[in-house]
Design an enzyme around this catalytic site. Sequence first.
Site, short mmCIF file in Angstrom:
data_model
loop_
_atom_site.label_atom_id
_atom_site.label_comp_id
_atom_site.label_asym_id
_atom_site.label_seq_id
_atom_site.Cartn_x
_atom_site.Cartn_y
_atom_site.Cartn_z
N ARG A 52 0.85 -1.31 0.06
CA ARG A 52 -0.01 0.34 0.19
C ARG A 52 1.17 1.30 -0.27
NH1 ARG A 52 -3.85 -1.77 5.31
NH2 ARG A 52 -4.95 -3.72 4.22
N ASP A 54 1.20 5.50 0.07
CA ASP A 54 0.33 6.64 0.61
C ASP A 54 0.12 7.39 0.05
OD1 ASP A 54 1.05 4.85 3.51
OD2 ASP A 54 2.65 5.94 3.85
N TYR A 112 12.74 1.39 -3.70
CA TYR A 112 12.11 2.85 -3.44
C TYR A 112 13.25 3.60 -3.98
CZ TYR A 112 7.37 1.33 -0.82
OH TYR A 112 6.21 1.50 -0.98
N ARG A 197 10.60 7.36 4.02
CA ARG A 197 10.02 9.37 4.21
C ARG A 197 10.18 9.76 5.37
NH1 ARG A 197 4.40 10.10 3.73
NH2 ARG A 197 4.45 12.22 4.12
#
Length: 250
Positions: A52, A54, A112, A197
């Site tokens: 998932r 964000d 990522y 993040r």
Amino acid sequence: METNRYFLELAYKGTNYHGWQIQENAESIQGELENALSTLLRMPISIVGSGRTDTGVHASQQFAHFDTGEKLDEATFLKKLNGILPKDIASCSLKRVKNDAHTRFDAIWRSYVYRISLRKDPFEQESAWTIYKEPKISLMNEAAALLLEEEDFQCFSKVHTDVNNFNCKIKAAYWEQKGSLLLFHITANRFLRGMVRAIVGTLIEVGLEKINAEDFKQILESKNRNSAKASAPAKGLYLCRITYPKDLYL
């Protein structure tokens, strides 16, 4: 009736969506995909994503699986599906897999990349975090290397997250510069909510020499989100690669 399971490879710009997961009164990637698939296949279709993302986070590679009684031709199916999907979501490939294959549970590695622009760039306003003081990559890479030595990343997880544990195996984490862009690459077997993040935001503090590598190590060992620094904005984050065992595919 025979059921066929397919892995659908996707890419999307997350700017206009409240993340991957379906939720009431908000547009989501999953919701758009299920509506498009249900329209194309003329029956209700539910999908399961590999993870998932964000609100505001992008994906250059994401996977979802779904079941159908039809045998689908990849080229024809992708052309029709892309004609239904909004312009900021694309279907990239379709592969038939074993009926027990699972996009989330069978993923071996997830990667990522986080993009930072070092100058005002009209083409990067929605796809990168702009900062004007150039951080020192060597210091950030020194601290990033410490991530490979840790297993518990509670300090970089959003609080009140429903997980059994905070353990992740990170196999790569490093920065590189390409022109005016800084790119942070990270690969792990799993990620916690908000983890990348939070890592980026804290590493930037290292690069700007507000904290050092030893401080970063203490943050890791604290297991306390309040010890880490503010999270980097969602717009710079991309899910970019998911690795599966080859024997899943038929």
